[in-house]
Design an enzyme around this catalytic site. Structure first.
Site, mmCIF file in Angstrom:
data_model
loop_
_atom_site.group_PDB
_atom_site.id
_atom_site.type_symbol
_atom_site.label_atom_id
_atom_site.label_comp_id
_atom_site.label_asym_id
_atom_site.label_seq_id
_atom_site.Cartn_x
_atom_site.Cartn_y
_atom_site.Cartn_z
ATOM 1 N N SER A 218 42.637 47.524 42.614
ATOM 2 C CA SER A 218 43.799 48.289 42.151
ATOM 3 C C SER A 218 44.646 47.457 41.204
ATOM 4 O O SER A 218 44.538 46.237 41.142
ATOM 5 C CB SER A 218 44.641 48.746 43.344
ATOM 6 N N LEU B 188 48.400 45.208 46.844
ATOM 7 C CA LEU B 188 47.518 46.091 46.079
ATOM 8 C C LEU B 188 46.133 45.494 46.237
ATOM 9 O O LEU B 188 45.975 44.275 46.091
ATOM 10 C CB LEU B 188 47.917 46.119 44.597
ATOM 11 N N ASP B 189 45.133 46.314 46.531
ATOM 12 C CA ASP B 189 43.819 45.735 46.795
ATOM 13 C C ASP B 189 43.170 45.197 45.513
ATOM 14 O O ASP B 189 43.666 45.399 44.403
ATOM 15 C CB ASP B 189 42.901 46.711 47.541
ATOM 16 N N TYR B 190 42.068 44.504 45.681
ATOM 17 C CA TYR B 190 41.399 43.774 44.598
ATOM 18 C C TYR B 190 41.113 44.672 43.389
ATOM 19 O O TYR B 190 41.260 44.255 42.236
ATOM 20 C CB TYR B 190 40.092 43.192 45.147
ATOM 21 N N ARG C 69 42.551 55.584 48.657
ATOM 22 C CA ARG C 69 41.086 55.652 48.627
ATOM 23 C C ARG C 69 40.558 56.424 49.838
ATOM 24 O O ARG C 69 39.676 57.284 49.703
ATOM 25 C CB ARG C 69 40.499 54.237 48.585
#
Length: 258
Positions: A109, A105-107, A197
């Site tokens: 999220s 999961l990105d920073y 995104r």
């Protein structure tokens, strides 16, 4: 015990994922009975051979651990961060063994993240062919048109980190809160980098928030920054999704009362 591929033995011991184990082998950091092995596909007997990884003797398979974490925004999904940002590993106090994130999961999220020391299990889950559905709550800026939402549902081309454009698989998209900045429930069966995104950007809308709330049969049910062990039943259900036989998965915490 019959011989097994070295990368599988290393992953089962909880040292690294299978992909990372392959890098360790080709990098000359693995030896069997005193001889450095660099060829992928090499096999060994984990019970009788002396296998060393970066000089340290391998001590057989670890008890497998499977965790569900509610990742907060502002943490990176890596073991170490060169920019010294907080990582999800900072949240895992008292686990007692080293685990690795399953996917990312990105920073910015948040939400449901799986972690385990079972390299074979993680490797199969991360393969796109597993088709494990993942559901997200997504807040966007502005109201997408009906045509834009149809493009998301049918699949559209998005950019990749390598400058190419790839088409996404069909997705389920439904509005769950209408407003100037609405919330959508989005379900994917793949996990391209920053996919949601990019998908909304392609139809002209910036994503403000993303929270993963379901992963296959699992639902997000712990507070932000907290984690719990998966139940044996949950591991079995995930196992069935990736076409592993339940006997291939060693369950941990069968009698735990957390």
């Amino acid at each position: 015990m019959p011989t097994e591929r070295l990368q599988k033995i290393i992953a089962a011991a909880g040292i690294a994922s299978r992909r990372k184990a392959e890098q360790l082998i080709t990098g000359g950091l693995v030896s069997v009975n005193g001889q450095v092995v660099t060829e992928l596909g090499s096999k060994a007997d984990p019970e009788h051979d002396h296998i060393r990884v970066n000089g340290k003797l391998l001590h057989g398979p670890e008890r497998h651990v499977y965790l569900l974490l509610n990742k907060p925004k502002g943490y990176v999904t890596t073991l170490h961060d060169p920019e010294h940002r907080p990582t999800v590993m900072d949240l895992l106090r008292g686990v007692g063994t080293r685990v690795y994130p399953v996917g990312r999961l990105d920073y910015a999220s948040e939400g449901l993240l799986l972690l385990t020391n079972d390299g074979e299990f993680a490797n199969r889950l991360m393969k796109a062919a597993s088709h494990v559905p993942k559901t997200y709550m997504v807040k966007v800026a502005g109201n997408p048109t009906a045509d834009g939402l149809s493009r998301l549902r049918e699949g559209l081309f998005i950019p990749t980190d390598r400058g190419k454009r790839v088409k996404t698989a069909p997705a389920k998209v439904r509005v769950i809160r209408e407003s100037a900045n609405p919330w959508y429930e989005v379900t994917l069966i793949e996990g391209k980098n920053r996919q949601i995104r990019h998908m909304f950007e392609e139809i002209g809308h910036h994503v403000e928030k993303i929270k993963r709330v379901r992963y296959g049969p699992l639902q997000l049910d712990v507070h932000p920054g907290k984690f719990r062990k998966l139940t044996p039943e949950e591991v079995t259900k995930l196992t069935a999704l990736v076409r592993l036989k339940p006997a291939q998965v060693t369950l941990a915490g069968r009698h735990d009362k957390d």
